[in-house]
Design a protein around this motif. Structure first.
Motif, PDB file in Angstrom:
ATOM      1  N   ASP A  85       0.828  -1.208   0.000  1.00  0.00           N
ATOM      2  CA  ASP A  85       0.000   0.000   0.000  1.00  0.00           C
ATOM      3  C   ASP A  85       0.866   1.262   0.000  1.00  0.00           C
ATOM      4  OD1 ASP A  85      -2.380  -1.399  -0.003  1.00  0.00           O
ATOM      5  OD2 ASP A  85      -2.586  -1.387   2.179  1.00  0.00           O
ATOM      6  N   ALA A  86       1.906   1.256   0.822  1.00  0.00           N
ATOM      7  CA  ALA A  86       2.787   2.424   0.912  1.00  0.00           C
ATOM      8  C   ALA A  86       3.511   2.670  -0.408  1.00  0.00           C
ATOM      9  CB  ALA A  86       3.793   2.234   2.046  1.00  0.00           C
ATOM     10  N   GLU A  87       4.003   1.605  -1.041  1.00  0.00           N
ATOM     11  CA  GLU A  87       4.731   1.730  -2.303  1.00  0.00           C
ATOM     12  C   GLU A  87       3.820   2.263  -3.411  1.00  0.00           C
ATOM     13  OE1 GLU A  87       7.730   1.699  -3.100  1.00  0.00           O
ATOM     14  OE2 GLU A  87       8.922   0.240  -1.991  1.00  0.00           O
ATOM     15  N   VAL A  88       2.590   1.750  -3.447  1.00  0.00           N
ATOM     16  CA  VAL A  88       1.652   2.185  -4.494  1.00  0.00           C
ATOM     17  C   VAL A  88       1.346   3.671  -4.353  1.00  0.00           C
ATOM     18  CG1 VAL A  88      -0.740   1.999  -5.325  1.00  0.00           C
ATOM     19  CG2 VAL A  88       0.601  -0.077  -4.884  1.00  0.00           C
ATOM     20  N   PHE A  89       1.062   4.115  -3.116  1.00  0.00           N
ATOM     21  CA  PHE A  89       0.698   5.517  -2.912  1.00  0.00           C
ATOM     22  C   PHE A  89       1.883   6.437  -3.189  1.00  0.00           C
ATOM     23  CE2 PHE A  89      -0.079   9.324  -0.276  1.00  0.00           C
ATOM     24  CZ  PHE A  89      -1.284   9.714  -0.836  1.00  0.00           C
ATOM     25  N   VAL A  90       3.049   6.077  -2.681  1.00  0.00           N
ATOM     26  CA  VAL A  90       4.240   6.899  -2.918  1.00  0.00           C
ATOM     27  C   VAL A  90       4.565   6.946  -4.406  1.00  0.00           C
ATOM     28  CG1 VAL A  90       6.737   7.052  -2.556  1.00  0.00           C
ATOM     29  CG2 VAL A  90       5.218   6.615  -0.616  1.00  0.00           C
ATOM     30  N   GLY A  91       4.374   5.823  -5.103  1.00  0.00           N
ATOM     31  CA  GLY A  91       4.619   5.800  -6.544  1.00  0.00           C
ATOM     32  C   GLY A  91       3.711   6.756  -7.299  1.00  0.00           C
ATOM     33  N   SER A  92       2.440   6.796  -6.893  1.00  0.00           N
ATOM     34  CA  SER A  92       1.496   7.723  -7.526  1.00  0.00           C
ATOM     35  C   SER A  92       1.843   9.167  -7.190  1.00  0.00           C
ATOM     36  CB  SER A  92       0.065   7.434  -7.068  1.00  0.00           C
ATOM     37  OG  SER A  92      -0.337   6.139  -7.461  1.00  0.00           O
ATOM     38  N   LEU A  93       2.243   9.384  -5.949  1.00  0.00           N
ATOM     39  CA  LEU A  93       2.559  10.742  -5.488  1.00  0.00           C
ATOM     40  C   LEU A  93       3.781  11.303  -6.209  1.00  0.00           C
ATOM     41  CD1 LEU A  93       1.504  12.797  -3.452  1.00  0.00           C
ATOM     42  CD2 LEU A  93       3.007  11.779  -1.740  1.00  0.00           C
ATOM     43  N   ARG A  94       4.750  10.450  -6.479  1.00  0.00           N
ATOM     44  CA  ARG A  94       5.983  10.903  -7.149  1.00  0.00           C
ATOM     45  C   ARG A  94       5.732  11.410  -8.560  1.00  0.00           C
ATOM     46  NH1 ARG A  94      11.389   7.646  -5.654  1.00  0.00           N
ATOM     47  NH2 ARG A  94      12.068   9.020  -7.323  1.00  0.00           N
ATOM     48  N   LYS A  95       4.634  10.984  -9.159  1.00  0.00           N
ATOM     49  CA  LYS A  95       4.302  11.439 -10.516  1.00  0.00           C
ATOM     50  C   LYS A  95       3.764  12.867 -10.512  1.00  0.00           C
ATOM     51  CE  LYS A  95       3.058   6.752 -11.994  1.00  0.00           C
ATOM     52  NZ  LYS A  95       1.939   5.878 -12.418  1.00  0.00           N
ATOM     53  N   VAL A  96       3.377  13.321  -9.319  1.00  0.00           N
ATOM     54  CA  VAL A  96       2.722  14.623  -9.209  1.00  0.00           C
ATOM     55  C   VAL A  96       3.617  15.683  -8.556  1.00  0.00           C
ATOM     56  CG1 VAL A  96       0.729  15.824  -8.201  1.00  0.00           C
ATOM     57  CG2 VAL A  96       0.454  13.528  -9.140  1.00  0.00           C
ATOM     58  N   ILE A  97       4.362  15.261  -7.516  1.00  0.00           N
ATOM     59  CA  ILE A  97       5.253  16.203  -6.828  1.00  0.00           C
ATOM     60  C   ILE A  97       6.629  15.557  -6.665  1.00  0.00           C
ATOM     61  CG2 ILE A  97       3.414  17.383  -5.581  1.00  0.00           C
ATOM     62  CD1 ILE A  97       4.115  15.731  -3.118  1.00  0.00           C
ATOM     63  N   PRO A  98       7.669  16.356  -6.477  1.00  0.00           N
ATOM     64  CA  PRO A  98       9.007  15.791  -6.282  1.00  0.00           C
ATOM     65  C   PRO A  98       9.051  14.922  -5.026  1.00  0.00           C
ATOM     66  CG  PRO A  98       9.123  18.150  -6.735  1.00  0.00           C
ATOM     67  CD  PRO A  98       7.693  17.836  -6.509  1.00  0.00           C
ATOM     68  N   VAL A  99       9.862  13.881  -5.092  1.00  0.00           N
ATOM     69  CA  VAL A  99       9.999  12.987  -3.943  1.00  0.00           C
ATOM     70  C   VAL A  99      10.551  13.771  -2.756  1.00  0.00           C
ATOM     71  CG1 VAL A  99      12.345  12.256  -4.570  1.00  0.00           C
ATOM     72  CG2 VAL A  99      10.915  10.744  -3.193  1.00  0.00           C
ATOM     73  N   ASN A 100      10.083  13.431  -1.536  1.00  0.00           N
ATOM     74  CA  ASN A 100      10.544  14.140  -0.351  1.00  0.00           C
ATOM     75  C   ASN A 100      10.763  13.174   0.809  1.00  0.00           C
ATOM     76  OD1 ASN A 100       8.010  13.641   0.901  1.00  0.00           O
ATOM     77  ND2 ASN A 100       7.173  15.488  -0.056  1.00  0.00           N
ATOM     78  N   LYS A 101      11.210  13.723   1.915  1.00  0.00           N
ATOM     79  CA  LYS A 101      11.570  12.920   3.080  1.00  0.00           C
ATOM     80  C   LYS A 101      10.372  12.182   3.665  1.00  0.00           C
ATOM     81  CE  LYS A 101      14.957  14.859   4.941  1.00  0.00           C
ATOM     82  NZ  LYS A 101      15.823  15.825   5.632  1.00  0.00           N
ATOM     83  N   GLN A 102       9.196  12.848   3.668  1.00  0.00           N
ATOM     84  CA  GLN A 102       8.003  12.233   4.253  1.00  0.00           C
ATOM     85  C   GLN A 102       7.631  10.942   3.529  1.00  0.00           C
ATOM     86  OE1 GLN A 102       8.259  15.480   3.640  1.00  0.00           O
ATOM     87  NE2 GLN A 102       8.026  16.438   5.661  1.00  0.00           N
ATOM     88  N   MET A 103       7.809  10.922   2.211  1.00  0.00           N
ATOM     89  CA  MET A 103       7.507   9.705   1.443  1.00  0.00           C
ATOM     90  C   MET A 103       8.408   8.556   1.899  1.00  0.00           C
ATOM     91  SD  MET A 103       7.067  11.107  -2.449  1.00  0.00           S
ATOM     92  CE  MET A 103       6.311  12.693  -2.809  1.00  0.00           C
ATOM     93  N   TYR A 104       9.692   8.857   2.033  1.00  0.00           N
ATOM     94  CA  TYR A 104      10.629   7.801   2.418  1.00  0.00           C
ATOM     95  C   TYR A 104      10.439   7.377   3.875  1.00  0.00           C
ATOM     96  CZ  TYR A 104      13.258   7.461  -1.883  1.00  0.00           C
ATOM     97  OH  TYR A 104      13.632   7.193  -3.182  1.00  0.00           O
ATOM     98  N   HIS A 105      10.052   8.294   4.730  1.00  0.00           N
ATOM     99  CA  HIS A 105       9.776   7.913   6.112  1.00  0.00           C
ATOM    100  C   HIS A 105       8.605   6.946   6.181  1.00  0.00           C
ATOM    101  CE1 HIS A 105      11.927  11.651   8.000  1.00  0.00           C
ATOM    102  NE2 HIS A 105      12.758  10.766   7.468  1.00  0.00           N
ATOM    103  N   ALA A 106       7.579   7.197   5.372  1.00  0.00           N
ATOM    104  CA  ALA A 106       6.433   6.276   5.342  1.00  0.00           C
ATOM    105  C   ALA A 106       6.867   4.891   4.866  1.00  0.00           C
ATOM    106  CB  ALA A 106       5.344   6.835   4.430  1.00  0.00           C
ATOM    107  N   LEU A 107       7.710   4.878   3.824  1.00  0.00           N
ATOM    108  CA  LEU A 107       8.187   3.588   3.298  1.00  0.00           C
ATOM    109  C   LEU A 107       9.047   2.863   4.335  1.00  0.00           C
ATOM    110  CD1 LEU A 107       9.136   4.580  -0.371  1.00  0.00           C
ATOM    111  CD2 LEU A 107       7.181   3.199   0.353  1.00  0.00           C
ATOM    112  N   LEU A 108       9.942   3.598   4.971  1.00  0.00           N
ATOM    113  CA  LEU A 108      10.825   2.971   5.973  1.00  0.00           C
ATOM    114  C   LEU A 108      10.016   2.338   7.099  1.00  0.00           C
ATOM    115  CD1 LEU A 108      13.672   5.641   6.249  1.00  0.00           C
ATOM    116  CD2 LEU A 108      13.939   3.285   5.440  1.00  0.00           C
ATOM    117  N   LYS A 109       9.032   3.073   7.617  1.00  0.00           N
ATOM    118  CA  LYS A 109       8.229   2.536   8.713  1.00  0.00           C
ATOM    119  C   LYS A 109       7.421   1.321   8.280  1.00  0.00           C
ATOM    120  CE  LYS A 109       6.441   6.600   9.965  1.00  0.00           C
ATOM    121  NZ  LYS A 109       5.638   7.592  10.751  1.00  0.00           N
ATOM    122  N   ALA A 110       6.866   1.376   7.061  1.00  0.00           N
ATOM    123  CA  ALA A 110       6.077   0.243   6.567  1.00  0.00           C
ATOM    124  C   ALA A 110       6.969  -0.988   6.383  1.00  0.00           C
ATOM    125  CB  ALA A 110       5.394   0.615   5.255  1.00  0.00           C
ATOM    126  N   TYR A 111       8.150  -0.791   5.841  1.00  0.00           N
ATOM    127  CA  TYR A 111       9.078  -1.912   5.622  1.00  0.00           C
ATOM    128  C   TYR A 111       9.504  -2.520   6.967  1.00  0.00           C
ATOM    129  CZ  TYR A 111       9.895  -1.831   0.571  1.00  0.00           C
ATOM    130  OH  TYR A 111       9.755  -1.965  -0.796  1.00  0.00           O
TER     131      TYR A 111
END
Length: 493
Positions: A433-459
């Motif tokens: 779920d986290a990867e899918v949402f972050v992947g969609s978000l990256r198409k719209v805005i530049p990648v940022n720290k909050q995206m990676y923090h969400a991924l790190l916690k989910a992993y």
């Protein structure tokens, strides 16, 4: 050869050789049909004008002036100015004060009053009459240049050019837009002292100046004077304005009388007056009157346009009549009008304001199933409502759709909403779920720290290795901070 003479010769040659000896069943394109679709205000129409003439087509002054009027009406001022300047530069016609006044007005709208002053200063004395002076006054008024406006009006008075109510109406608008409502009645008095007869708008703006100050005695005094003027034909607008002030003051009996007088004077071929009255009855909470006037509008007008449907839907939403609103929405879908998301958006906003997020979401989904466009903002609105109710799964679903329909260049998703969802994803959701949402978000805005923090916690919660995420952070040049280190410390030792 003088380019103006060369151009005029081209026009004459085109006119001579344009005779047709056959009849075509296919409508020939016109200059208007070439220019009208160029809706982007940043797009120049000059290439179309030059191309039209170079292909042997003739242009008439009347047609160009009609196009300019149409573009001004549709607020495409930059393109209207381009045509006016093209006419002048190419010598299509000798500019008289009326043409100069139009161009001066457009310059003021597009480039500001300083450029308008320069254009006016370069005019010959024979072109400086009440029309060009009036156009420059309007430029000052639009940009709230009080001192310049008043000084210019005084000069017009000295030269005998301030003989139209339009000039004084401009000053009244200046005071109104500047919040100096108390000065408006004095301008009306000055008009009459200078033997300039006020028109309907003069009286209406003066009535407004009393109404916004809750001076109903002043409203009624000006209205009575207006009704007694033999040259004034009372209109629906004035009584509707008065009714609005009575509604705000809670004087219901007077409201009904004013609304009745307004309705008696409606232009039955246009929906604008009906729309105004529908809105006023909605403000009074009168559903029956809203529906009655809507039926009258549909029978009186040849065709209801999107603006009419929006007004009716806004009124029904205000009344909380959502079933009626959905019926009107179905009428609109069957009307054959061009699709405009602002029409159904009215109901989406209404549902959301009442906490009916499921119905708002269902409406958006129905539009998408029909192949109709929705907007990022509309999905965000519903998602925000779900977040407020703690229904995060539904909020996530809406935002995933929102990111997939995003086409609005320059508009970014709601930062607070995105941050909330990313935090929740990291704390509660799966890696997938986290990867899918972050992947969609990256198409719209530049990648940022909050995206990676969400991924790190989910992993980490999912028992997955995070080395690949750390490597991706390096690749994307996202530095670690204190929060990043705290999250990484959550890994089992």
């Amino acid at each position: 050869m003088d380019p103006k003479l060369s151009f005029v010769k081209t026009l004459i040659r085109n006119a001579i050789t344009s005779r047709s000896y056959y009849t075509s069943r296919t409508k020939k394109p016109t200059l208007y049909t070439k220019i009208s679709p160029l809706g982007n205000p940043n797009q120049s129409v000059v290439p179309e004008l030059d191309d039209w003439v170079s292909k042997g087509n003739k242009v008439s002054v009347g047609e160009l002036q009609r196009i300019i009027r149409d573009l001004r009406k549709r607020k495409r001022f930059s393109q209207a100015l381009q045509i006016s300047e093209w006419m002048n530069e190419k010598g299509v016609c000798k500019f008289r004060p009326s043409e100069h006044a139009v161009q001066l007005d457009l310059i003021g709208r597009v480039r500001g009053f300083v450029s308008a002053e320069e254009y006016f200063g370069n005019l010959g004395d024979e072109d400086k009459d009440c029309r060009t002076y009036g156009a420059l006054l309007n430029c000052y008024v639009r940009q709230l240049q009080t001192e310049k406006s008043l000084a210019h009006l005084r000069k017009m008075q000295e030269m005998g050019f301030a003989s139209s109510p339009l000039d004084y109406n401009g000053i009244m608008c200046l005071y109104t837009n500047g919040g100096q409502h108390e000065k408006v009645p004095g301008v009306l008095a000055e008009m009459k002292e200078n033997n300039v007869s006020p028109d309907n708008f003069s009286y209406r703006i003066c009535i407004n100046s009393y109404g916004v100050r809750s001076d109903l005695e002043g409203v009624e005094k000006v209205l009575k004077e207006m009704e007694g003027e033999p040259h004034i034909v009372m209109d629906w607008n004035t009584y509707a304005v008065v009714a609005d002030f009575y509604i705000k003051a809670g004087q219901i009996n007077k409201v009904i009388d004013a609304l009745k007088k307004s309705e008696e004077r409606l232009d039955t071929e246009k929906g604008l007056g009906y729309n105004f009255l529908i809105s006023l009855y909605a403000n009074m909470g009168s559903k029956d009157e809203v529906l009655r006037l809507w039926d009258l509008e549909k029978s009186a007008c040849k065709r209801c346009i999107n603006r009419d449907y929006i007004c009716m839907l806004v009124s029904l939403v205000k009344l909380g009549e959502f079933d009626e609103a959905e019926m009107v929405l179905k009428e609109w879908e069957m009307s054959g009008n061009c699709y405009d998301f602002r029409v159904p958006q009215t109901v989406v906003v209404g549902y959301s304001a009442k906490g009916l997020y499921e119905r708002a979401e269902a409406l958006l989904e129905d539009l998408m199933e029909k192949g109709k466009a929705t907007t990022l903002k509309s999905w965000e609105l519903v998602a925000t409502g779900y977040v407020a109710k703690g229904e995060m799964e539904k909020a996530l679903k809406c935002m995933e759709v929102a990111l997939n329909v995003w086409t609005e260049e320059g508009r970014k998703p709601n930062y607070s909403l995105i941050t909330t969802l990313l935090s929740w994803l990291g704390d509660e959701c799966s890696v997938e779920d986290a990867e899918v949402f972050v992947g969609s978000l990256r198409k719209v805005i530049p990648v940022n720290k909050q995206m990676y923090h969400a991924l790190l916690k989910a992993y980490i919660r999912g028992g997955e290795e995070v080395n690949s995420i750390v490597d991706r952070m390096k690749t994307d040049k996202i530095d670690h901070d204190e929060e990043t280190r705290k999250i990484l410390d959550m890994r089992p030792s």
